[in-house]
Write a protein that holds these residues in place. Structure first.
Motif, mmCIF file in Angstrom:
data_model
loop_
_atom_site.group_PDB
_atom_site.id
_atom_site.type_symbol
_atom_site.label_atom_id
_atom_site.label_comp_id
_atom_site.label_asym_id
_atom_site.label_seq_id
_atom_site.Cartn_x
_atom_site.Cartn_y
_atom_site.Cartn_z
ATOM 1 N N PHE B 39 19.611 -27.154 -24.379
ATOM 2 C CA PHE B 39 20.267 -26.114 -25.181
ATOM 3 C C PHE B 39 19.536 -26.085 -26.507
ATOM 4 O O PHE B 39 19.753 -26.944 -27.345
ATOM 5 C CB PHE B 39 21.740 -26.442 -25.400
ATOM 6 C CG PHE B 39 22.568 -26.368 -24.149
ATOM 7 C CD1 PHE B 39 22.783 -25.161 -23.502
ATOM 8 C CD2 PHE B 39 23.142 -27.509 -23.619
ATOM 9 C CE1 PHE B 39 23.556 -25.089 -22.354
ATOM 10 C CE2 PHE B 39 23.919 -27.442 -22.472
ATOM 11 C CZ PHE B 39 24.124 -26.231 -21.833
ATOM 12 N N LEU B 42 18.302 -29.408 -27.978
ATOM 13 C CA LEU B 42 19.086 -30.522 -27.440
ATOM 14 C C LEU B 42 18.905 -30.643 -25.929
ATOM 15 O O LEU B 42 19.077 -29.677 -25.205
ATOM 16 C CB LEU B 42 20.566 -30.291 -27.755
ATOM 17 C CG LEU B 42 21.556 -31.283 -27.139
ATOM 18 C CD1 LEU B 42 21.798 -32.452 -28.070
ATOM 19 C CD2 LEU B 42 22.852 -30.591 -26.784
ATOM 20 N N ALA B 44 20.597 -31.699 -22.942
ATOM 21 C CA ALA B 44 21.960 -32.063 -22.551
ATOM 22 C C ALA B 44 21.954 -32.890 -21.272
ATOM 23 O O ALA B 44 22.781 -33.783 -21.101
ATOM 24 C CB ALA B 44 22.806 -30.810 -22.361
ATOM 25 N N PRO B 63 30.196 -41.451 -22.527
ATOM 26 C CA PRO B 63 30.887 -40.976 -23.731
ATOM 27 C C PRO B 63 30.899 -39.452 -23.803
ATOM 28 O O PRO B 63 30.156 -38.782 -23.095
ATOM 29 C CB PRO B 63 30.059 -41.575 -24.873
ATOM 30 C CG PRO B 63 28.755 -41.963 -24.263
ATOM 31 C CD PRO B 63 29.017 -42.246 -22.827
ATOM 32 N N ASN B 64 31.736 -38.924 -24.677
ATOM 33 C CA ASN B 64 31.785 -37.481 -24.901
ATOM 34 C C ASN B 64 30.416 -36.942 -25.257
ATOM 35 O O ASN B 64 29.710 -37.551 -26.045
ATOM 36 C CB ASN B 64 32.751 -37.160 -26.045
ATOM 37 C CG ASN B 64 34.120 -36.834 -25.506
ATOM 38 O OD1 ASN B 64 34.242 -36.211 -24.458
ATOM 39 N ND2 ASN B 64 35.145 -37.274 -26.204
ATOM 40 N N GLY B 65 30.053 -35.832 -24.668
ATOM 41 C CA GLY B 65 28.751 -35.230 -24.980
ATOM 42 C C GLY B 65 27.610 -35.842 -24.196
ATOM 43 O O GLY B 65 26.450 -35.513 -24.423
ATOM 44 N N ALA B 66 27.919 -36.729 -23.242
ATOM 45 C CA ALA B 66 26.872 -37.386 -22.461
ATOM 46 C C ALA B 66 26.176 -36.405 -21.527
ATOM 47 O O ALA B 66 25.070 -36.654 -21.066
ATOM 48 C CB ALA B 66 27.468 -38.537 -21.663
ATOM 49 N N GLY B 67 26.832 -35.291 -21.206
ATOM 50 C CA GLY B 67 26.228 -34.293 -20.322
ATOM 51 C C GLY B 67 26.874 -34.241 -18.948
ATOM 52 O O GLY B 67 26.347 -33.605 -18.031
ATOM 53 N N LYS B 68 28.029 -34.848 -18.802
ATOM 54 C CA LYS B 68 28.682 -34.910 -17.489
ATOM 55 C C LYS B 68 29.092 -33.520 -17.007
ATOM 56 O O LYS B 68 28.788 -33.116 -15.876
ATOM 57 C CB LYS B 68 29.928 -35.823 -17.559
ATOM 58 C CG LYS B 68 29.624 -37.228 -18.072
ATOM 59 C CD LYS B 68 30.856 -38.096 -18.134
ATOM 60 C CE LYS B 68 31.931 -37.624 -19.112
ATOM 61 N NZ LYS B 68 31.536 -37.690 -20.534
ATOM 62 N N THR B 69 29.767 -32.772 -17.878
ATOM 63 C CA THR B 69 30.200 -31.427 -17.489
ATOM 64 C C THR B 69 28.992 -30.530 -17.229
ATOM 65 O O THR B 69 28.962 -29.769 -16.255
ATOM 66 C CB THR B 69 31.104 -30.822 -18.582
ATOM 67 O OG1 THR B 69 32.283 -31.630 -18.682
ATOM 68 C CG2 THR B 69 31.482 -29.394 -18.263
ATOM 69 N N THR B 70 27.984 -30.625 -18.092
ATOM 70 C CA THR B 70 26.782 -29.812 -17.893
ATOM 71 C C THR B 70 26.125 -30.147 -16.551
ATOM 72 O O THR B 70 25.695 -29.247 -15.822
ATOM 73 C CB THR B 70 25.789 -30.042 -19.045
ATOM 74 O OG1 THR B 70 26.464 -29.827 -20.288
ATOM 75 C CG2 THR B 70 24.597 -29.112 -18.950
HETATM 76 N N1 LIG Z 1 26.731 -23.895 -23.611
HETATM 77 C C1 LIG Z 1 26.252 -24.854 -24.426
HETATM 78 N N2 LIG Z 1 25.487 -24.516 -25.491
HETATM 79 C C2 LIG Z 1 24.981 -25.474 -26.316
HETATM 80 N N3 LIG Z 1 25.199 -26.783 -26.169
HETATM 81 C C3 LIG Z 1 25.976 -27.188 -25.140
HETATM 82 C C4 LIG Z 1 26.535 -26.244 -24.212
HETATM 83 N N4 LIG Z 1 27.259 -26.925 -23.290
HETATM 84 C C5 LIG Z 1 27.135 -28.231 -23.626
HETATM 85 N N5 LIG Z 1 26.370 -28.391 -24.725
HETATM 86 C C6 LIG Z 1 26.002 -29.669 -25.345
HETATM 87 O O1 LIG Z 1 25.479 -30.483 -24.331
HETATM 88 C C7 LIG Z 1 25.896 -31.817 -24.488
HETATM 89 C C8 LIG Z 1 26.608 -32.299 -23.244
HETATM 90 O O2 LIG Z 1 27.880 -31.684 -23.168
HETATM 91 P P1 LIG Z 1 28.877 -31.888 -21.947
HETATM 92 O O3 LIG Z 1 28.118 -31.715 -20.704
HETATM 93 O O4 LIG Z 1 30.056 -31.029 -22.160
HETATM 94 O O5 LIG Z 1 29.269 -33.423 -22.119
HETATM 95 P P2 LIG Z 1 30.455 -34.263 -21.449
HETATM 96 O O6 LIG Z 1 31.086 -33.454 -20.388
HETATM 97 O O7 LIG Z 1 29.772 -35.488 -20.945
HETATM 98 O O8 LIG Z 1 31.407 -34.603 -22.556
HETATM 99 C C9 LIG Z 1 26.778 -31.854 -25.732
HETATM 100 O O9 LIG Z 1 25.982 -32.257 -26.830
HETATM 101 C C10 LIG Z 1 27.200 -30.419 -25.889
HETATM 102 O O10 LIG Z 1 27.440 -30.117 -27.226
#
Ligand SMILES: Nc1ncnc2c1ncn2[C@@H]1O[C@H](COP(=O)(O)OP(=O)(O)O)[C@@H](O)[C@H]1O
Ligand SMILES: [Mg+2]
Lengths: 327, 288
Positions: B39, B42, B44, B63-70
């Protein structure tokens, strides 16, 4: 004041050809917005391409009325595809912008001087519906209580209301089917629907086509009832009156747009004739008769605002399913 | 919780697997190679290799922001990676739209619950059923064509709802459910798709403790029914309790893998978590 005159005219308009045209336009919008959540601010274009498709095919190219109707429907389908292909993958607001612009483009193209030989410029196209009136089974007009229609008007109005009923039946059947369920899911959350294996883009496109084709029937009624198509009849006010009718009656309800359209035209004429009468008799002295035309819209707008505040789901609407947030 | 046959099978299948990031599995249902998502500046997600063993419950922590959801979004077609390949059941999924991914049998839920709150619980469920004849516009107009299939789907939905203790709510709008019930509904709805792999993004977040236990049981039952489960969770006790295998992400990369007992002791995991918030105790004994 002539109360009888006021009621006669209001009721005749509320059940007349205007109400039919806007009911059909609003039924189509209801498929777009009420059930699918698509923001179409160019419904006038669907009526326009159908009316012009019919007019050009019959008057300019010399084919029969029935060929013209088919061309009109095809034109509405093509318009839906043109609007949908670039926008339906994007955020909802893109469709809104593109539809409102496209509707104006359609109107400006058909009224252009360059294409006058095809579309007739600002005069439009006239006298192409004789084939329709030749089928009129009524031997005379109608004078029933407050309702008065000439023989031809009666035929148009009867066919028009039958089309409205048929459209309502299609919407009713479609929306209680699994197809309609997918649309309602999309209205709320596209991603959830996608995660369940549904091709959201395709469904939005189908909704755009179905709503456009239903709306385009209003264009046929408009064209045939006046034996003419004129570009300026298909401006943005047509679209927004149709929106007003749908919201007034209740979006996402089968009969919402129909009730809304009837009430819209009843109210508009009721306000107009009442004011005109009041001015004539001298009850109102601070305006004259020529100002009534504008003031009727102020009052109608105020009425719609009050409705949105006190009944944001419209008359038939279900607040739990779809309501407008007016805060 | 007595260990079931399926649990023993799942754990046995992982005995010989190396406790290291990207470890190959004997029978992987999902294999991802070189998946990257940036992104702006960054990164992710930057997963060089990830294999998911069939028939197991695998936890994805970090941890939060690790990239799991992405990472979930990429695998399921909800986001496009800058690079990478992955296969599900041997079939390449890269570039496939999300709806087609779901149809292959890989269904996900969302961290922020997406219960369709203005539809009833039953309508939510029915939306999940695959291959519906009535989802074609023209066939939809004729109820006779689809009513039989609808009835069968309804019966299956009722059974699932009974199982998830939502049957009394079938005709209520989903918006009237509690947060935990919505999580349950989302899971039940995903099962309507008849998936082989269920991917749950924080299924326990915001759920009250009583419901958490039953959610854990439901996750175990997915494995019993022969499905593979990949789920994101923060609560270490929950992870220890239910998962056969744990994958740890930090700053977009997989930094550790292993059985719950052993992975918690790895230095990379302790670093990943302590770098985030010091209060987490990774080694708090046997949990429940
Ligand atoms: N659509 C997006 N645009 C910019 N940055 C994003 C977007 N989605 C996620 N991120 C960034 O990618 C990183 C991973 O996020 P995320 O996958 O939500 O983490 P997790 O689910 O592990 O908490 C974070 O730093 C988040 O801010
Ligand atoms: Mg997350």
């Amino acid at each position: 004041m002539d109360i009888g005159l006021i009621l006669n005219q209001s009721i005749t308009q509320g059940l007349g050809v205007q109400a039919v045209i806007f009911a059909l336009a609003a039924i189509g919008l209801n498929v777009h917005f009420g059930y699918t959540g698509l923001l179409n601010f160019g419904q006038a274009a669907f009526l326009a391409v159908a009316a012009y498709g019919l007019g050009v095919t019959v008057a300019t190219l010399g084919f029969s009325l029935w060929v013209g109707l088919i061309v009109g429907v095809l034109a509405a389908v093509v318009l839906a595809l043109i609007l949908g292909i670039p926008t339906l993958r994007l955020r909802a607001d893109y469709l809104a912008i593109v539809t409102i612009a496209t509707a104006e483009i359609v109107r400006l193209v058909v009224r252009s001087v360059t294409l006058r030989d095809i579309f007739g410029g600002s005069d439009g196209i006239n006298r192409f519906a004789d084939e329709f009136y030749a089928l009129n089974p009524f031997s005379s007009g109608l004078a029933l209580g407050p309702l008065t229609f000439s023989r031809n008007d009666l035929f148009v109005v009867v066919v028009g209301w039958l089309l409205v009923l048929l459209s309502c039946l299609i919407v009713f059947l479609a929306m209680r089917s699994p197809w309609g369920r997918v649309l309602k899911g999309i209205r709320e959350d596209e991603e959830a629907v996608r995660s369940l294996g549904k091709n959201v883009y395709s469904y939005k496109m189908q909704a755009l086509v179905v709503g456009g084709v239903l709306g385009c029937l209003g264009g046929f009624v408009f064209a045939i009832s006046s034996q003419s198509v004129q570009p300026d009849n298909y401006g943005t006010d047509l679209t927004f009156f149709a929106w007003a009718a749908m919201i007034l009656g209740g979006a996402a309800r089968v009969f919402g747009p129909v009730l809304g359209s009837i009430l819209f035209w009843f109210l508009l004429v009721f306000i107009n004739v009442t004011l005109t009468e009041a001015v004539r008799v001298g009850y109102i002295t601070f305006i004259d008769g020529t100002q009534v035309g504008q003031i009727q819209f102020w009052i109608l707008g105020l009425t719609l605002m009050l409705l949105m505040i006190f009944r944001p789901q419209g008359i038939l609407g279900d607040k739990r399913e779809l309501a407008f947030d007016v805060k | 919780m007595s260990s079931s046959e399926k649990q023993q099978e799942a754990r046995a299948s992982l005995v010989a697997v190396a406790q290291e990031p990207g470890a190959p599995k004997p029978d992987p249902i999902l294999v991802a190679v070189g998946v990257q998502r940036q992104f702006g500046g960054l990164t992710a997600v930057d997963v060089s290799r990830f294999e998911l063993q069939r028939g197991t419950i695998t936890a994805l922590i970090g941890p939060n922001g690790a990239g799991k959801t992405t990472f979930f979004n990429l695998l399921t077609g909800f986001d496009k990676p800058n690079e990478g390949e992955w296969t599900f059941d041997g079939r390449s999924l890269a570039g496939m739209p999300a709806y087609k991914v779901a149809r292959t049998g890989m269904v996900r839920t969302f961290q922020l619950t997406k219960a369709l709150s203005k539809m009833t619980v039953m309508q939510n469920m029915l939306l999940g059923a695959p291959n519906q004849k009535g989802e074609n516009f023209f066939r939809g107009l004729i109820p006779g064509i689809w009513s039989g299939q609808e009835k069968a789907n309804r019966e299956r939905a009722e059974e699932l709802l009974r199982h998830f203790k939502l049957d009394a709510k079938a005709d209520d709008f989903a918006g009237s459910l509690s947060g935990g019930q919505r999580k349950l509904l989302e899971m039940a709805r995903a099962l309507m798709v008849q998936p082989e792999l269920v991917m749950l993004d924080e299924p326990m977040a915001g759920v009250n403790p009583a419901l958490k236990q039953s959610l854990l049981d439901h996750i175990r039952e997915l494995r019993e029914a022969g499905m593979t489960v990949l789920f994101v969770e923060h609560d270490m006790d929950m992870v220890r309790d239910v998962s056969d295998w744990v994958v740890v992400m930090a700053q977009g990369e997989i930094v550790a893998e292993g059985t719950p007992r052993e992975v918690m002791q790895q230095q990379a995991v302790i670093d990943a978590y302590l770098g985030e918030h010091h209060s987490v105790s990774l080694d708090s004994g046997s949990g429940s």
